[in-house]
Design a protein around this motif. Sequence first.
Motif, PDB file in Angstrom:
ATOM      1  N   LEU B  90       0.828  -1.203   0.000  1.00  0.00           N
ATOM      2  CA  LEU B  90       0.000   0.000   0.000  1.00  0.00           C
ATOM      3  C   LEU B  90       0.862   1.252   0.000  1.00  0.00           C
ATOM      4  CD1 LEU B  90      -2.765  -0.999   2.599  1.00  0.00           C
ATOM      5  CD2 LEU B  90      -2.888  -1.052   0.101  1.00  0.00           C
ATOM      6  N   THR B  91       0.412   2.261  -0.698  1.00  0.00           N
ATOM      7  CA  THR B  91       1.057   3.566  -0.623  1.00  0.00           C
ATOM      8  C   THR B  91       0.607   4.243   0.664  1.00  0.00           C
ATOM      9  OG1 THR B  91      -0.764   4.686  -1.717  1.00  0.00           O
ATOM     10  CG2 THR B  91       0.965   3.764  -3.131  1.00  0.00           C
ATOM     11  N   GLU B  92       1.168   5.413   0.898  1.00  0.00           N
ATOM     12  CA  GLU B  92       0.731   6.235   2.028  1.00  0.00           C
ATOM     13  C   GLU B  92      -0.793   6.413   1.987  1.00  0.00           C
ATOM     14  OE1 GLU B  92       2.415   8.616   5.245  1.00  0.00           O
ATOM     15  OE2 GLU B  92       3.437   7.448   3.687  1.00  0.00           O
ATOM     16  N   ALA B  93      -1.275   6.814   0.823  1.00  0.00           N
ATOM     17  CA  ALA B  93      -2.721   7.038   0.664  1.00  0.00           C
ATOM     18  C   ALA B  93      -3.496   5.744   0.902  1.00  0.00           C
ATOM     19  CB  ALA B  93      -3.026   7.581  -0.726  1.00  0.00           C
ATOM     20  N   GLY B  94      -2.947   4.635   0.437  1.00  0.00           N
ATOM     21  CA  GLY B  94      -3.601   3.353   0.634  1.00  0.00           C
ATOM     22  C   GLY B  94      -3.706   2.999   2.108  1.00  0.00           C
ATOM     23  N   HIS B  95      -2.594   3.200   2.816  1.00  0.00           N
ATOM     24  CA  HIS B  95      -2.624   2.928   4.250  1.00  0.00           C
ATOM     25  C   HIS B  95      -3.618   3.821   4.975  1.00  0.00           C
ATOM     26  CE1 HIS B  95       1.179   0.423   4.393  1.00  0.00           C
ATOM     27  NE2 HIS B  95       0.388  -0.179   5.247  1.00  0.00           N
ATOM     28  N   ALA B  96      -3.665   5.087   4.565  1.00  0.00           N
ATOM     29  CA  ALA B  96      -4.602   6.016   5.206  1.00  0.00           C
ATOM     30  C   ALA B  96      -6.037   5.537   5.004  1.00  0.00           C
ATOM     31  CB  ALA B  96      -4.420   7.423   4.633  1.00  0.00           C
ATOM     32  N   MET B  97      -6.345   5.161   3.762  1.00  0.00           N
ATOM     33  CA  MET B  97      -7.696   4.671   3.484  1.00  0.00           C
ATOM     34  C   MET B  97      -7.974   3.391   4.269  1.00  0.00           C
ATOM     35  SD  MET B  97      -9.474   3.485  -0.131  1.00  0.00           S
ATOM     36  CE  MET B  97      -9.920   5.076  -0.775  1.00  0.00           C
ATOM     37  N   ALA B  98      -7.005   2.502   4.315  1.00  0.00           N
ATOM     38  CA  ALA B  98      -7.190   1.235   5.028  1.00  0.00           C
ATOM     39  C   ALA B  98      -7.436   1.474   6.516  1.00  0.00           C
ATOM     40  CB  ALA B  98      -5.965   0.344   4.829  1.00  0.00           C
ATOM     41  N   ASN B  99      -6.672   2.398   7.093  1.00  0.00           N
ATOM     42  CA  ASN B  99      -6.839   2.644   8.518  1.00  0.00           C
ATOM     43  C   ASN B  99      -8.223   3.213   8.828  1.00  0.00           C
ATOM     44  OD1 ASN B  99      -4.307   1.692   9.175  1.00  0.00           O
ATOM     45  ND2 ASN B  99      -3.330   3.707   8.999  1.00  0.00           N
ATOM     46  N   ARG B 100      -8.641   4.153   7.988  1.00  0.00           N
ATOM     47  CA  ARG B 100      -9.985   4.709   8.190  1.00  0.00           C
ATOM     48  C   ARG B 100     -11.029   3.610   8.032  1.00  0.00           C
ATOM     49  NH1 ARG B 100     -10.733   7.978   3.960  1.00  0.00           N
ATOM     50  NH2 ARG B 100      -8.523   8.225   3.447  1.00  0.00           N
ATOM     51  N   ALA B 101     -10.868   2.785   7.010  1.00  0.00           N
ATOM     52  CA  ALA B 101     -11.854   1.731   6.755  1.00  0.00           C
ATOM     53  C   ALA B 101     -11.896   0.729   7.901  1.00  0.00           C
ATOM     54  CB  ALA B 101     -11.539   1.026   5.441  1.00  0.00           C
ATOM     55  N   ARG B 102     -10.697   0.360   8.384  1.00  0.00           N
ATOM     56  CA  ARG B 102     -10.663  -0.622   9.475  1.00  0.00           C
ATOM     57  C   ARG B 102     -11.307  -0.071  10.730  1.00  0.00           C
ATOM     58  NH1 ARG B 102      -5.104  -4.090   9.629  1.00  0.00           N
ATOM     59  NH2 ARG B 102      -3.995  -2.117   9.416  1.00  0.00           N
ATOM     60  N   ALA B 103     -11.005   1.189  11.053  1.00  0.00           N
ATOM     61  CA  ALA B 103     -11.579   1.795  12.252  1.00  0.00           C
ATOM     62  C   ALA B 103     -13.107   1.846  12.135  1.00  0.00           C
ATOM     63  CB  ALA B 103     -11.010   3.203  12.446  1.00  0.00           C
ATOM     64  N   ARG B 104     -13.571   2.280  10.972  1.00  0.00           N
ATOM     65  CA  ARG B 104     -15.003   2.386  10.767  1.00  0.00           C
ATOM     66  C   ARG B 104     -15.668   1.007  10.843  1.00  0.00           C
ATOM     67  NH1 ARG B 104     -16.448   4.737   5.141  1.00  0.00           N
ATOM     68  NH2 ARG B 104     -15.650   2.666   4.753  1.00  0.00           N
ATOM     69  N   HIS B 105     -15.010   0.024  10.222  1.00  0.00           N
ATOM     70  CA  HIS B 105     -15.531  -1.336  10.259  1.00  0.00           C
ATOM     71  C   HIS B 105     -15.733  -1.806  11.713  1.00  0.00           C
ATOM     72  CE1 HIS B 105     -15.941  -5.524   8.683  1.00  0.00           C
ATOM     73  NE2 HIS B 105     -15.468  -5.819   9.887  1.00  0.00           N
ATOM     74  N   ARG B 106     -14.703  -1.595  12.536  1.00  0.00           N
ATOM     75  CA  ARG B 106     -14.801  -2.025  13.940  1.00  0.00           C
ATOM     76  C   ARG B 106     -15.973  -1.358  14.645  1.00  0.00           C
ATOM     77  NH1 ARG B 106      -9.184  -2.056  14.041  1.00  0.00           N
ATOM     78  NH2 ARG B 106      -9.138   0.140  14.642  1.00  0.00           N
ATOM     79  N   VAL B 107     -16.103  -0.047  14.435  1.00  0.00           N
ATOM     80  CA  VAL B 107     -17.181   0.684  15.112  1.00  0.00           C
ATOM     81  C   VAL B 107     -18.548   0.174  14.654  1.00  0.00           C
ATOM     82  CG1 VAL B 107     -18.296   2.943  15.308  1.00  0.00           C
ATOM     83  CG2 VAL B 107     -15.814   2.762  15.528  1.00  0.00           C
ATOM     84  N   VAL B 108     -18.678  -0.069  13.362  1.00  0.00           N
ATOM     85  CA  VAL B 108     -19.964  -0.549  12.842  1.00  0.00           C
ATOM     86  C   VAL B 108     -20.308  -1.907  13.466  1.00  0.00           C
ATOM     87  CG1 VAL B 108     -21.173  -1.379  10.792  1.00  0.00           C
ATOM     88  CG2 VAL B 108     -19.883   0.756  10.695  1.00  0.00           C
ATOM     89  N   VAL B 109     -19.328  -2.796  13.520  1.00  0.00           N
ATOM     90  CA  VAL B 109     -19.578  -4.108  14.111  1.00  0.00           C
ATOM     91  C   VAL B 109     -19.975  -3.960  15.576  1.00  0.00           C
ATOM     92  CG1 VAL B 109     -18.503  -6.277  14.816  1.00  0.00           C
ATOM     93  CG2 VAL B 109     -18.078  -5.368  12.527  1.00  0.00           C
ATOM     94  N   GLN B 110     -19.273  -3.110  16.287  1.00  0.00           N
ATOM     95  CA  GLN B 110     -19.574  -2.926  17.707  1.00  0.00           C
ATOM     96  C   GLN B 110     -20.977  -2.363  17.915  1.00  0.00           C
ATOM     97  OE1 GLN B 110     -16.392  -0.567  19.351  1.00  0.00           O
ATOM     98  NE2 GLN B 110     -14.876  -2.206  19.148  1.00  0.00           N
ATOM     99  N   VAL B 111     -21.350  -1.402  17.088  1.00  0.00           N
ATOM    100  CA  VAL B 111     -22.691  -0.823  17.219  1.00  0.00           C
ATOM    101  C   VAL B 111     -23.752  -1.883  16.939  1.00  0.00           C
ATOM    102  CG1 VAL B 111     -24.339   0.746  16.122  1.00  0.00           C
ATOM    103  CG2 VAL B 111     -22.089   1.582  16.797  1.00  0.00           C
ATOM    104  N   LEU B 112     -23.547  -2.647  15.882  1.00  0.00           N
ATOM    105  CA  LEU B 112     -24.524  -3.688  15.562  1.00  0.00           C
ATOM    106  C   LEU B 112     -24.668  -4.661  16.733  1.00  0.00           C
ATOM    107  CD1 LEU B 112     -23.686  -4.447  11.794  1.00  0.00           C
ATOM    108  CD2 LEU B 112     -25.690  -3.274  12.710  1.00  0.00           C
TER     109      LEU B 112
END
Lengths: 151, 151
Positions: B90-112
């Motif tokens: 991953l590029t810098e931008a790729g890592h940034a997107m991945a980190n945001r996606a992973r964080a959001r994914h975790r929160v969504v799962v927790q809320v559900l």
Amino acid sequence: MTISKLQVEPALPSPPTQAQRFGKAREAQAIALLEDYVELIADLLTVHGEARPIDIARRLGVSHPTAVKSINRLKREGLATAQPYRGVFLTEAGHAMANRARARHRVVVQVLEAIGVPPETAESDAEGIEHHVSDISLRAFARFLRSNNAG
Amino acid sequence: MTISKLQVEPALPSPPTQAQRFGKAREAQAIALLEDYVELIADLLTVHGEARPIDIARRLGVSHPTAVKSINRLKREGLATAQPYRGVFLTEAGHAMANRARARHRVVVQVLEAIGVPPETAESDAEGIEHHVSDISLRAFARFLRSNNAG
DNA sequence: TGTAGAATATAGCCTTGGCTTTAATTTGGT
DNA sequence: ACCAAATTAAAGCCAAGGCTATATTCTACA
């Protein structure tokens, strides 16, 4: 070191498990467009008594030909009927899908608002979220809303 | 009669408002695939130290050529890098997107799960839902989880 | 009753994201 | 060191869902 790594880095789900999850998401996405159309057509029929392609296009934010093409797909899939230069109507199956979609949409918006999402954001996000809420989740959402209102 | 109808039949949102909502959903869907790939690549890099196209394909439930084609798109969009017959990074931008996606994914799962959705369903539904959770909703989700754990 | 303007339909183009088939490269085991 | 198997790449096909441009048909008004 291996042990400590296993403790802090949760293992990934198995490839088949993960593939199944992504597959469901793709499947949901495939019918999302159909649901959006029948839901909107049902709303237009209810409120205006007719569902014209141009109004459908305007409300979906797409060009007229795109709407017409999708409406043809609805016809092909047995969800809608339409005579040339006449409005669009829903078949039995179309109404069934629309009713399910509308009910789910309402529940998703209510849950988002109950969680603290502002109303316009709830409406906006629900437009995408609703297609990925399974029946199991939907039932949990309904229970949550009941307990939330009761408590 | 008009008045009573207006009272029981809530008016539809204005066409531009509705078009904007659908437009956002379409936009979110357009980047969903990119997010899925970078999120998965990041996970594979973290756990296995490498992200091979064949593993990416298997976990997404997609053929190898399809995965390769999408990886090429990631490269084109500046999210990933790869040499022929070597793994994907991953590029810098790729890592940034991945980190945001992973964080959001975790929160969504927790809320559900907090709402009462069973774990496997939460994971499965989250795969599709996460892409449609706006920053505003995400903040509301985080607040909800905090107040839920605290109370 | 004509006719202009609105709505609808049709045709053709593009990108995305699936797929299969075939070719090339790498890797691992003997 | 070599060969078979696995992996990767490349090429070509398809449907979906966008678009513009160009007919066609309605409809409403003068």
